[in-house]
Design a protein around this motif. Structure first.
Motif, PDB file in Angstrom:
ATOM      1  N   ASP A  65       0.904  -1.149  -0.075  1.00  0.00           N
ATOM      2  CA  ASP A  65       0.074   0.115   0.070  1.00  0.00           C
ATOM      3  C   ASP A  65       0.814   1.143   0.015  1.00  0.00           C
ATOM      4  O   ASP A  65       1.074   1.783   0.956  1.00  0.00           O
ATOM      5  CB  ASP A  65      -0.984   0.008   1.268  1.00  0.00           C
ATOM      6  CG  ASP A  65      -1.802   1.253   1.175  1.00  0.00           C
ATOM      7  OD1 ASP A  65      -2.077   1.849   0.077  1.00  0.00           O
ATOM      8  OD2 ASP A  65      -2.265   1.541   2.371  1.00  0.00           O
ATOM      9  N   ASP A  66       1.381   1.550  -1.311  1.00  0.00           N
ATOM     10  CA  ASP A  66       2.375   2.774  -1.495  1.00  0.00           C
ATOM     11  C   ASP A  66       1.645   3.879  -1.822  1.00  0.00           C
ATOM     12  O   ASP A  66       2.204   5.164  -2.307  1.00  0.00           O
ATOM     13  CB  ASP A  66       3.540   2.460  -2.113  1.00  0.00           C
ATOM     14  CG  ASP A  66       3.071   1.934  -3.327  1.00  0.00           C
ATOM     15  OD1 ASP A  66       1.942   1.855  -3.972  1.00  0.00           O
ATOM     16  OD2 ASP A  66       4.165   1.645  -4.267  1.00  0.00           O
ATOM     17  N   GLU A  67       0.169   4.024  -1.628  1.00  0.00           N
ATOM     18  CA  GLU A  67      -0.636   5.043  -2.273  1.00  0.00           C
ATOM     19  C   GLU A  67      -0.223   6.387  -1.489  1.00  0.00           C
ATOM     20  O   GLU A  67      -0.116   7.263  -2.235  1.00  0.00           O
ATOM     21  CB  GLU A  67      -2.027   4.800  -2.203  1.00  0.00           C
ATOM     22  CG  GLU A  67      -2.427   3.956  -3.288  1.00  0.00           C
ATOM     23  CD  GLU A  67      -2.378   4.623  -4.648  1.00  0.00           C
ATOM     24  OE1 GLU A  67      -2.747   5.886  -4.951  1.00  0.00           O
ATOM     25  OE2 GLU A  67      -1.999   3.948  -5.541  1.00  0.00           O
ATOM     26  N   ILE A  70       2.816   7.828  -2.976  1.00  0.00           N
ATOM     27  CA  ILE A  70       2.774   8.118  -4.084  1.00  0.00           C
ATOM     28  C   ILE A  70       2.165   9.365  -4.400  1.00  0.00           C
ATOM     29  O   ILE A  70       2.496  10.471  -5.134  1.00  0.00           O
ATOM     30  CB  ILE A  70       2.033   7.067  -5.280  1.00  0.00           C
ATOM     31  CG1 ILE A  70       2.683   5.777  -5.655  1.00  0.00           C
ATOM     32  CG2 ILE A  70       1.488   7.540  -6.564  1.00  0.00           C
ATOM     33  CD1 ILE A  70       1.980   4.639  -6.003  1.00  0.00           C
ATOM     34  N   ALA A  71       1.006   9.822  -3.540  1.00  0.00           N
ATOM     35  CA  ALA A  71       0.369  10.851  -3.216  1.00  0.00           C
ATOM     36  C   ALA A  71       1.289  11.919  -3.025  1.00  0.00           C
ATOM     37  O   ALA A  71       1.245  13.170  -3.476  1.00  0.00           O
ATOM     38  CB  ALA A  71      -0.852  10.799  -2.458  1.00  0.00           C
ATOM     39  N   ARG A 112       4.139   4.659 -11.402  1.00  0.00           N
ATOM     40  CA  ARG A 112       2.715   4.969 -10.938  1.00  0.00           C
ATOM     41  C   ARG A 112       2.709   6.484 -10.489  1.00  0.00           C
ATOM     42  O   ARG A 112       1.705   7.177 -10.681  1.00  0.00           O
ATOM     43  CB  ARG A 112       2.550   4.006  -9.412  1.00  0.00           C
ATOM     44  CG  ARG A 112       2.356   2.565 -10.127  1.00  0.00           C
ATOM     45  CD  ARG A 112       2.111   1.470  -8.926  1.00  0.00           C
ATOM     46  NE  ARG A 112       0.874   2.178  -8.045  1.00  0.00           N
ATOM     47  CZ  ARG A 112       0.654   1.660  -6.953  1.00  0.00           C
ATOM     48  NH1 ARG A 112       1.334   0.935  -6.062  1.00  0.00           N
ATOM     49  NH2 ARG A 112      -0.275   2.195  -6.163  1.00  0.00           N
ATOM     50  N   ARG A 116      -0.054   9.394 -12.080  1.00  0.00           N
ATOM     51  CA  ARG A 116      -0.541  10.075 -11.330  1.00  0.00           C
ATOM     52  C   ARG A 116      -0.445  11.499 -11.758  1.00  0.00           C
ATOM     53  O   ARG A 116      -1.559  12.221 -11.639  1.00  0.00           O
ATOM     54  CB  ARG A 116      -0.317   9.847  -9.763  1.00  0.00           C
ATOM     55  CG  ARG A 116      -1.144  10.835  -8.839  1.00  0.00           C
ATOM     56  CD  ARG A 116      -2.468  10.399  -8.593  1.00  0.00           C
ATOM     57  NE  ARG A 116      -2.615   9.010  -7.626  1.00  0.00           N
ATOM     58  CZ  ARG A 116      -2.514   8.612  -6.586  1.00  0.00           C
ATOM     59  NH1 ARG A 116      -2.477   9.526  -5.713  1.00  0.00           N
ATOM     60  NH2 ARG A 116      -2.721   7.483  -6.080  1.00  0.00           N
TER      61      ARG A 116
END
Length: 155
Positions: A65-67, A70-71, A112, A116
């Motif tokens: 869960d690297d969201e 990334i954000a 990713r 984004r």
């Protein structure tokens, strides 16, 4: 951050040190947007060291869960993003991780983040050869003068 800036401006090193420690303890991926004004100042290492440490500790295999990471990376200026993604060391063989797995983790993270960011002039490429093997982030406008052949990995 205003206390930090003021203390630095008027030469109060003990207040700068204490405020830096307070800010470091409050820095998380969720609070990172509040720290982005530090980029481009002498206190930028607060942000860059924090992000480099998060990249360094990405798990090499399996779903992650690297969201939040990334954000956090998306709004960074191009030069800082490029430096963090290309130059942050990812542990390899000493930890039982192959070099190829480590590079795959780096590639997936870069892919990713750029997806984004959704900018058509940015892409991630893998380069081969003895001099420049590795992963590179390419900003087409800035790298247009480069004569080097680069193969883009398709999605």
């Amino acid at each position: 951050m205003s206390v930090l800036a003021t203390a630095a401006a008027i030469g109060m090193p003990s207040v700068v040190q204490h405020t830096t420690q307070v800010l470091q303890s409050a820095l998380t991926l969720a609070t990172l947007p509040l720290y982005l004004p530090l980029i481009g100042t002498p206190f930028a290492p607060l942000v860059t060291d924090f992000l480099a440490d998060r990249i360094l500790h990405l798990p090499p295999i399996g779903p992650v869960d690297d969201e939040p990471l990334i954000a956090a990376l998306c709004p960074l200026p191009w030069d800082l993003l490029k430096t963090l993604v290309e130059d942050t060391p990812i542990p390899t063989l000493g930890n039982g991780i192959s070099s190829a797995s480590a590079q795959h983790v780096r590639f997936e993270l870069a892919r990713r983040v750029l997806a984004r960011r959704n900018r058509k002039d940015e892409s991630v490429v893998v380069t081969f050869g003895s001099n420049a093997a590795g992963l590179r982030l390419i900003h087409r406008q800035a790298d247009r003068r480069s004569k080097k052949k680069v193969w883009k990995v398709g999605e």
